[in-house]
Each structure stands twice: as structure tokens, then as C-alpha cells.
Scaffold this motif. Structure first.
Motif, PDB file in Angstrom:
ATOM      1  N   ALA A 110       0.829  -1.213   0.000  1.00  0.00           N
ATOM      2  CA  ALA A 110       0.000   0.000   0.000  1.00  0.00           C
ATOM      3  C   ALA A 110       0.861   1.260   0.000  1.00  0.00           C
ATOM      4  CB  ALA A 110      -0.947  -0.003   1.198  1.00  0.00           C
ATOM      5  N   SER A 111       1.886   1.305   0.846  1.00  0.00           N
ATOM      6  CA  SER A 111       2.694   2.519   0.947  1.00  0.00           C
ATOM      7  C   SER A 111       3.550   2.718  -0.304  1.00  0.00           C
ATOM      8  CB  SER A 111       3.567   2.493   2.200  1.00  0.00           C
ATOM      9  OG  SER A 111       4.415   1.376   2.190  1.00  0.00           O
ATOM     10  N   TRP A 112       4.063   1.637  -0.896  1.00  0.00           N
ATOM     11  CA  TRP A 112       4.878   1.788  -2.097  1.00  0.00           C
ATOM     12  C   TRP A 112       4.012   2.139  -3.309  1.00  0.00           C
ATOM     13  CZ3 TRP A 112      10.195  -0.518  -3.052  1.00  0.00           C
ATOM     14  CH2 TRP A 112      11.002  -0.313  -1.933  1.00  0.00           C
ATOM     15  N   LEU A 113       2.801   1.612  -3.359  1.00  0.00           N
ATOM     16  CA  LEU A 113       1.880   2.007  -4.421  1.00  0.00           C
ATOM     17  C   LEU A 113       1.517   3.487  -4.274  1.00  0.00           C
ATOM     18  CD1 LEU A 113       0.076   1.350  -6.850  1.00  0.00           C
ATOM     19  CD2 LEU A 113      -1.681   0.619  -5.227  1.00  0.00           C
ATOM     20  N   ALA A 114       1.278   3.916  -3.040  1.00  0.00           N
ATOM     21  CA  ALA A 114       0.980   5.338  -2.798  1.00  0.00           C
ATOM     22  C   ALA A 114       2.177   6.210  -3.175  1.00  0.00           C
ATOM     23  CB  ALA A 114       0.603   5.553  -1.337  1.00  0.00           C
ATOM     24  N   ALA A 115       3.394   5.765  -2.838  1.00  0.00           N
ATOM     25  CA  ALA A 115       4.595   6.535  -3.194  1.00  0.00           C
ATOM     26  C   ALA A 115       4.716   6.659  -4.709  1.00  0.00           C
ATOM     27  CB  ALA A 115       5.840   5.880  -2.605  1.00  0.00           C
ATOM     28  N   PHE A 116       4.405   5.585  -5.414  1.00  0.00           N
ATOM     29  CA  PHE A 116       4.448   5.621  -6.877  1.00  0.00           C
ATOM     30  C   PHE A 116       3.418   6.610  -7.417  1.00  0.00           C
ATOM     31  CE2 PHE A 116       2.462   4.076 -10.813  1.00  0.00           C
ATOM     32  CZ  PHE A 116       3.531   4.239 -11.693  1.00  0.00           C
ATOM     33  N   LEU A 117       2.168   6.487  -6.979  1.00  0.00           N
ATOM     34  CA  LEU A 117       1.094   7.342  -7.491  1.00  0.00           C
ATOM     35  C   LEU A 117       1.307   8.813  -7.113  1.00  0.00           C
ATOM     36  CD1 LEU A 117      -1.971   5.028  -6.798  1.00  0.00           C
ATOM     37  CD2 LEU A 117      -0.881   5.501  -9.016  1.00  0.00           C
ATOM     38  N   LEU A 118       1.723   9.053  -5.883  1.00  0.00           N
ATOM     39  CA  LEU A 118       1.949  10.433  -5.446  1.00  0.00           C
ATOM     40  C   LEU A 118       3.140  11.056  -6.177  1.00  0.00           C
ATOM     41  CD1 LEU A 118       1.230   9.999  -1.653  1.00  0.00           C
ATOM     42  CD2 LEU A 118      -0.069  11.439  -3.251  1.00  0.00           C
ATOM     43  N   PHE A 119       4.181  10.254  -6.424  1.00  0.00           N
ATOM     44  CA  PHE A 119       5.312  10.787  -7.175  1.00  0.00           C
ATOM     45  C   PHE A 119       4.902  11.126  -8.607  1.00  0.00           C
ATOM     46  CE2 PHE A 119       8.730  10.136 -10.234  1.00  0.00           C
ATOM     47  CZ  PHE A 119       9.476  11.268  -9.935  1.00  0.00           C
ATOM     48  N   ARG A 120       4.168  10.222  -9.251  1.00  0.00           N
ATOM     49  CA  ARG A 120       3.751  10.506 -10.633  1.00  0.00           C
ATOM     50  C   ARG A 120       2.883  11.761 -10.669  1.00  0.00           C
ATOM     51  NH1 ARG A 120       6.628  10.405 -13.561  1.00  0.00           N
ATOM     52  NH2 ARG A 120       5.210  10.497 -15.297  1.00  0.00           N
ATOM     53  N   ALA A 121       1.988  11.910  -9.693  1.00  0.00           N
ATOM     54  CA  ALA A 121       1.132  13.104  -9.643  1.00  0.00           C
ATOM     55  C   ALA A 121       1.975  14.366  -9.454  1.00  0.00           C
ATOM     56  CB  ALA A 121       0.105  12.968  -8.520  1.00  0.00           C
ATOM     57  N   ALA A 122       2.913  14.332  -8.526  1.00  0.00           N
ATOM     58  CA  ALA A 122       3.760  15.502  -8.277  1.00  0.00           C
ATOM     59  C   ALA A 122       4.651  15.799  -9.480  1.00  0.00           C
ATOM     60  CB  ALA A 122       4.607  15.288  -7.024  1.00  0.00           C
ATOM     61  N   ASP A 123       5.112  14.758 -10.159  1.00  0.00           N
ATOM     62  CA  ASP A 123       5.960  14.960 -11.333  1.00  0.00           C
ATOM     63  C   ASP A 123       5.167  15.575 -12.488  1.00  0.00           C
ATOM     64  OD1 ASP A 123       8.250  14.850 -12.956  1.00  0.00           O
ATOM     65  OD2 ASP A 123       7.771  12.844 -13.655  1.00  0.00           O
ATOM     66  N   ILE A 124       3.921  15.203 -12.615  1.00  0.00           N
ATOM     67  CA  ILE A 124       3.083  15.729 -13.698  1.00  0.00           C
ATOM     68  C   ILE A 124       2.598  17.146 -13.375  1.00  0.00           C
ATOM     69  CG2 ILE A 124       0.867  15.428 -14.892  1.00  0.00           C
ATOM     70  CD1 ILE A 124       1.452  12.324 -14.575  1.00  0.00           C
ATOM     71  N   VAL A 125       2.098  17.352 -12.162  1.00  0.00           N
ATOM     72  CA  VAL A 125       1.546  18.651 -11.762  1.00  0.00           C
ATOM     73  C   VAL A 125       2.657  19.678 -11.535  1.00  0.00           C
ATOM     74  CG1 VAL A 125       0.238  19.845  -9.958  1.00  0.00           C
ATOM     75  CG2 VAL A 125      -0.539  17.626 -10.810  1.00  0.00           C
ATOM     76  N   LYS A 126       3.785  19.235 -11.000  1.00  0.00           N
ATOM     77  CA  LYS A 126       4.938  20.079 -10.709  1.00  0.00           C
ATOM     78  C   LYS A 126       4.587  21.270  -9.814  1.00  0.00           C
ATOM     79  CE  LYS A 126       7.559  18.855 -14.825  1.00  0.00           C
ATOM     80  NZ  LYS A 126       7.985  17.624 -14.260  1.00  0.00           N
ATOM     81  N   PRO A 127       4.229  21.002  -8.550  1.00  0.00           N
ATOM     82  CA  PRO A 127       3.958  22.118  -7.633  1.00  0.00           C
ATOM     83  C   PRO A 127       5.251  22.906  -7.364  1.00  0.00           C
ATOM     84  CG  PRO A 127       3.998  20.043  -6.446  1.00  0.00           C
ATOM     85  CD  PRO A 127       4.113  19.710  -7.901  1.00  0.00           C
ATOM     86  N   PHE A 128       5.092  24.185  -7.034  1.00  0.00           N
ATOM     87  CA  PHE A 128       6.249  25.031  -6.757  1.00  0.00           C
ATOM     88  C   PHE A 128       7.084  24.409  -5.646  1.00  0.00           C
ATOM     89  CE2 PHE A 128       8.465  28.411  -4.579  1.00  0.00           C
ATOM     90  CZ  PHE A 128       9.090  29.047  -5.641  1.00  0.00           C
ATOM     91  N   PRO A 129       8.367  24.390  -5.748  1.00  0.00           N
ATOM     92  CA  PRO A 129       9.261  24.988  -6.723  1.00  0.00           C
ATOM     93  C   PRO A 129       9.636  24.070  -7.893  1.00  0.00           C
ATOM     94  CG  PRO A 129      10.575  24.252  -4.892  1.00  0.00           C
ATOM     95  CD  PRO A 129       9.125  23.928  -4.561  1.00  0.00           C
ATOM     96  N   ALA A 130       8.998  22.894  -7.998  1.00  0.00           N
ATOM     97  CA  ALA A 130       9.324  21.995  -9.115  1.00  0.00           C
ATOM     98  C   ALA A 130       9.032  22.664 -10.455  1.00  0.00           C
ATOM     99  CB  ALA A 130       8.540  20.684  -8.996  1.00  0.00           C
TER     100      ALA A 130
END
Length: 175
Positions: A110-130
Motif C-alpha cells: 500500500a505505501s509503495w503504491l501510494a509513493a508511486f502514485l503520489l510521485f507521478r502526480a507531483a511529477d506531472i503537476v509540478k507544484p512550486f518549486p518543481a
């Protein structure tokens, strides 16, 4: 003038077996015809699990740092030779960012799946400062840094959910 590389095309004169190409594409994963970044993040998961299994969290941290440093070098070689900004086949940035996100996650489905999904979301959305890093930084460092920031964002979110007991609860429901 900036040349545009096709998603799977290395700069002229650079072969696939060049060390920078192998690192930047994570052994060729970056040449996936669709969603290369997602494939790079997925490929990171079994590698991270093996490193964690053999070397623990400290091994994961060292691997994440090594991937980031190697990624800066490899991405710099590609962008300099190809006169491009951030071609899609460079996925070492996603691999390093995914490793960072996993550093914050307890080992479990569960935690590794969440890490994968949350990383992909953050990589796509790119919140500041990304988003700022993506727009304003260039070269190998610029290719890598927005994904490193996304990895930290995802990691902090995973850590927060773990502290709330979300993953322990999900694991109990699954098993």
C-alpha cells in the motif's frame, strides 16, 4: 536554434551502449513508446525493493543520491550533445525521484503504491518549486531537479499518511 529529438532518438553520434545513454534511459526503459516517465518510475520499484532488501534504508539513501548525481552527468551529456532541453527518453530523473519518495515509505504494498502514485502526480503537476526548476534551470541539473523536488513532495505526503496509520490499516484489510 533548438533541435527537437524524437522521443526515442539519441543525439546524432551517440550510441545506445554509451554509458550516458544507458544511465539516462535507465537501461533503455526511456525508449518506451508511451509514458516513458511512468515506465521509469515503475522500473524503479523492483530495483528499490532489492536495494532495500539487501542494504536497508541507508542503502536506499545512498542509491538515491548516486542516481541523482549520475543522472545529472548523463542528462548533461544528452542535452549538450543533442542541443535539447529535456527529452522524454531521459528517465533517470524519474527513477531518482521515485527512490526519494520511497525513502519516506514503510515497506509494504500500500505505501509503495501510494509513493508511486503520489510521485507521478507531483511529477506531472509540478507544484512550486518543481515548476520553477522545470522552467528556469537547464542542463543536466535542470533535467534532474524538478523530479527530485517531486520526489520530496511525494515522500512527505507518504510519510504523513504513514504517521496517520493509513497504510497499516490498508495492509490489515488486504491481509
Amino acid at each position: 536554434m533548438r533541435l527537437k529529438l524524437r522521443p526515442g532518438a539519441l543525439p546524432e553520434g551517440m550510441r545506445f551502449d554509451h554509458p550516458a545513454s544507458l544511465v539516462a534511459t535507465f537501461g533503455g526503459v526511456g525508449f518506451a513508446p508511451l509514458a516513458a516517465g511512468t515506465w521509469g518510475s515503475l522500473a524503479a520499484l523492483p530495483c528499490a525493493w532489492l536495494i532495500h532488501y539487501w542494504f536497508g534504508w541507508s542503502g536506499m539513501a545512498i542509491a538515491a543520491m548516486a542516481l541523482a548525481l549520475l543522472g545529472v552527468w548523463a542528462a548533461e551529456e544528452i542535452v549538450r550533445r543533442g542541443n535539447v532541453r529535456d527529452p522524454g527518453f531521459i528517465v533517470i530523473d524519474e527513477v531518482a525521484g521515485q527512490f526519494l519518495a520511497l525513502l519516506f515509505a514503510p515497506v509494504g504494498l500500500a505505501s509503495w503504491l501510494a509513493a508511486f502514485l503520489l510521485f507521478r502526480a507531483a511529477d506531472i503537476v509540478k507544484p512550486f518549486p518543481a515548476n520553477w526548476c522545470d522552467r528556469n534551470l537547464h542542463g543536466g541539473f535542470g533535467v534532474m531537479l524538478d523530479d527530485i523536488v517531486a520526489g520530496v513532495y511525494a515522500g512527505v505526503a507518504v510519510w504523513f499518511f504513514a504517521k496517520l496509520g493509513v497504510f497499516a490499516h490498508v495492509e490489515r484489510l488486504l491481509g
